[in-house]
Design a protein around this motif. Sequence first.
Motif, PDB file in Angstrom:
ATOM      1  N   MET A   1       0.845  -1.171   0.000  1.00  0.00           N
ATOM      2  CA  MET A   1       0.000   0.000   0.000  1.00  0.00           C
ATOM      3  C   MET A   1       0.899   1.246   0.000  1.00  0.00           C
ATOM      4  O   MET A   1       1.844   1.339   0.769  1.00  0.00           O
ATOM      5  CB  MET A   1      -0.908  -0.027   1.242  1.00  0.00           C
ATOM      6  CG  MET A   1      -1.862   1.140   1.307  1.00  0.00           C
ATOM      7  SD  MET A   1      -2.922   1.174   2.787  1.00  0.00           S
ATOM      8  CE  MET A   1      -4.141  -0.047   2.374  1.00  0.00           C
ATOM      9  N   GLN A   2       0.602   2.196  -0.864  1.00  0.00           N
ATOM     10  CA  GLN A   2       1.358   3.436  -0.961  1.00  0.00           C
ATOM     11  C   GLN A   2       1.165   4.277   0.302  1.00  0.00           C
ATOM     12  O   GLN A   2       0.132   4.186   0.973  1.00  0.00           O
ATOM     13  CB  GLN A   2       0.884   4.238  -2.177  1.00  0.00           C
ATOM     14  CG  GLN A   2       1.136   3.565  -3.504  1.00  0.00           C
ATOM     15  CD  GLN A   2       2.592   3.639  -3.906  1.00  0.00           C
ATOM     16  OE1 GLN A   2       3.337   4.500  -3.455  1.00  0.00           O
ATOM     17  NE2 GLN A   2       3.010   2.728  -4.764  1.00  0.00           N
TER      18      GLN A   2
ATOM     19  N   ILE B   1       0.467   7.450   0.590  1.00  0.00           N
ATOM     20  CA  ILE B   1      -0.720   8.306   0.486  1.00  0.00           C
ATOM     21  C   ILE B   1      -1.987   7.520   0.822  1.00  0.00           C
ATOM     22  O   ILE B   1      -2.886   8.018   1.492  1.00  0.00           O
ATOM     23  CB  ILE B   1      -0.814   8.984  -0.905  1.00  0.00           C
ATOM     24  CG1 ILE B   1      -1.943  10.031  -0.932  1.00  0.00           C
ATOM     25  CG2 ILE B   1      -1.032   7.988  -2.008  1.00  0.00           C
ATOM     26  CD1 ILE B   1      -1.598  11.314  -0.287  1.00  0.00           C
ATOM     27  N   ASP B   2      -2.056   6.272   0.391  1.00  0.00           N
ATOM     28  CA  ASP B   2      -3.212   5.427   0.699  1.00  0.00           C
ATOM     29  C   ASP B   2      -3.292   5.123   2.192  1.00  0.00           C
ATOM     30  O   ASP B   2      -4.373   5.088   2.776  1.00  0.00           O
ATOM     31  CB  ASP B   2      -3.165   4.131  -0.100  1.00  0.00           C
ATOM     32  CG  ASP B   2      -3.245   4.371  -1.599  1.00  0.00           C
ATOM     33  OD1 ASP B   2      -3.973   5.298  -2.013  1.00  0.00           O
ATOM     34  OD2 ASP B   2      -2.575   3.647  -2.349  1.00  0.00           O
ATOM     35  N   ARG B   3      -2.146   4.909   2.812  1.00  0.00           N
ATOM     36  CA  ARG B   3      -2.123   4.648   4.258  1.00  0.00           C
ATOM     37  C   ARG B   3      -2.543   5.889   5.033  1.00  0.00           C
ATOM     38  O   ARG B   3      -3.240   5.799   6.035  1.00  0.00           O
ATOM     39  CB  ARG B   3      -0.742   4.181   4.691  1.00  0.00           C
ATOM     40  CG  ARG B   3      -0.440   2.804   4.081  1.00  0.00           C
ATOM     41  CD  ARG B   3       0.647   2.067   4.730  1.00  0.00           C
ATOM     42  NE  ARG B   3       0.457   1.917   6.154  1.00  0.00           N
ATOM     43  CZ  ARG B   3       1.393   1.419   6.950  1.00  0.00           C
ATOM     44  NH1 ARG B   3       2.536   1.016   6.444  1.00  0.00           N
ATOM     45  NH2 ARG B   3       1.194   1.303   8.235  1.00  0.00           N
TER      46      ARG B   3
ATOM     47  N   LYS C   1      -4.595   8.220   3.908  1.00  0.00           N
ATOM     48  CA  LYS C   1      -6.040   8.367   3.704  1.00  0.00           C
ATOM     49  C   LYS C   1      -6.838   7.387   4.568  1.00  0.00           C
ATOM     50  O   LYS C   1      -7.959   7.688   4.964  1.00  0.00           O
ATOM     51  CB  LYS C   1      -6.394   8.173   2.231  1.00  0.00           C
ATOM     52  CG  LYS C   1      -5.931   9.325   1.365  1.00  0.00           C
ATOM     53  CD  LYS C   1      -6.238   9.069  -0.093  1.00  0.00           C
ATOM     54  CE  LYS C   1      -5.773  10.230  -0.961  1.00  0.00           C
ATOM     55  NZ  LYS C   1      -6.015   9.982  -2.398  1.00  0.00           N
ATOM     56  N   ALA C   2      -6.263   6.241   4.878  1.00  0.00           N
ATOM     57  CA  ALA C   2      -6.947   5.235   5.692  1.00  0.00           C
ATOM     58  C   ALA C   2      -6.767   5.475   7.193  1.00  0.00           C
ATOM     59  O   ALA C   2      -7.495   4.907   8.006  1.00  0.00           O
ATOM     60  CB  ALA C   2      -6.444   3.840   5.329  1.00  0.00           C
TER      61      ALA C   2
ATOM     62  N   ILE D   1      -1.981  14.531   3.889  1.00  0.00           N
ATOM     63  CA  ILE D   1      -2.562  14.048   2.631  1.00  0.00           C
ATOM     64  C   ILE D   1      -2.432  15.121   1.559  1.00  0.00           C
ATOM     65  O   ILE D   1      -2.052  14.836   0.412  1.00  0.00           O
ATOM     66  CB  ILE D   1      -4.028  13.622   2.835  1.00  0.00           C
ATOM     67  CG1 ILE D   1      -4.102  12.403   3.760  1.00  0.00           C
ATOM     68  CG2 ILE D   1      -4.692  13.306   1.486  1.00  0.00           C
ATOM     69  CD1 ILE D   1      -5.495  12.107   4.289  1.00  0.00           C
TER      70      ILE D   1
ATOM     71  N   THR E   1      -0.230  14.739  -1.833  1.00  0.00           N
ATOM     72  CA  THR E   1      -0.963  14.929  -3.079  1.00  0.00           C
ATOM     73  C   THR E   1      -0.267  15.998  -3.919  1.00  0.00           C
ATOM     74  O   THR E   1      -0.068  15.838  -5.124  1.00  0.00           O
ATOM     75  CB  THR E   1      -2.425  15.338  -2.797  1.00  0.00           C
ATOM     76  OG1 THR E   1      -3.037  14.301  -2.036  1.00  0.00           O
ATOM     77  CG2 THR E   1      -3.195  15.554  -4.076  1.00  0.00           C
TER      78      THR E   1
ATOM     79  N   HIS F   1       3.076  14.685  -5.260  1.00  0.00           N
ATOM     80  CA  HIS F   1       2.852  13.777  -6.368  1.00  0.00           C
ATOM     81  C   HIS F   1       2.501  14.570  -7.632  1.00  0.00           C
ATOM     82  O   HIS F   1       2.965  14.253  -8.725  1.00  0.00           O
ATOM     83  CB  HIS F   1       1.740  12.785  -6.034  1.00  0.00           C
ATOM     84  CG  HIS F   1       1.440  11.815  -7.125  1.00  0.00           C
ATOM     85  ND1 HIS F   1       2.412  11.119  -7.794  1.00  0.00           N
ATOM     86  CD2 HIS F   1       0.276  11.450  -7.675  1.00  0.00           C
ATOM     87  CE1 HIS F   1       1.843  10.354  -8.721  1.00  0.00           C
ATOM     88  NE2 HIS F   1       0.555  10.543  -8.671  1.00  0.00           N
TER      89      HIS F   1
END
Length: 126
Positions: free
Chosen positions: A1-2, A4-6, A8-9, A114, A118, A121
């Motif tokens: 898991m990237q 950024i995804d972590r 967001k979670a 985040i 973002t 990126h």
Amino acid sequence: MQLIDRLKAATGPDRELDCLIFCETAQSPFTSYYPDCVLASLGGFAARLEISDIDHYTASIDAVLALVERMLPDHRFALYTNGGGKGPCCLVVIGDEPIVANVHAPTLPLAILIALFTALHGKDKP
């Protein structure tokens, strides 16, 4: 898991995420996270950083804003709370250019992180 995804979670402060953020943003050719420490190449020498030495990015507004100033010195951030119950929000603006990130998260430090990643990126895109 990237990362950024972590982010967001995430639902709140997380020391493992703090260490991963440090590794991702370290100005070092080598950083690696282990459950009890972070190893980094600093000034040509290997260094072992204890977890307690890593900033609390996911918990501290001061720590995350210092990170933003270092990583995106020319950006402006607008921080606000959404009255609609979606939690803290963070808006990232570059000069007069359009918004590059508009995020919601359970806490303000997470919203800033985040938005930061973002925006980072987005800087890599042509």
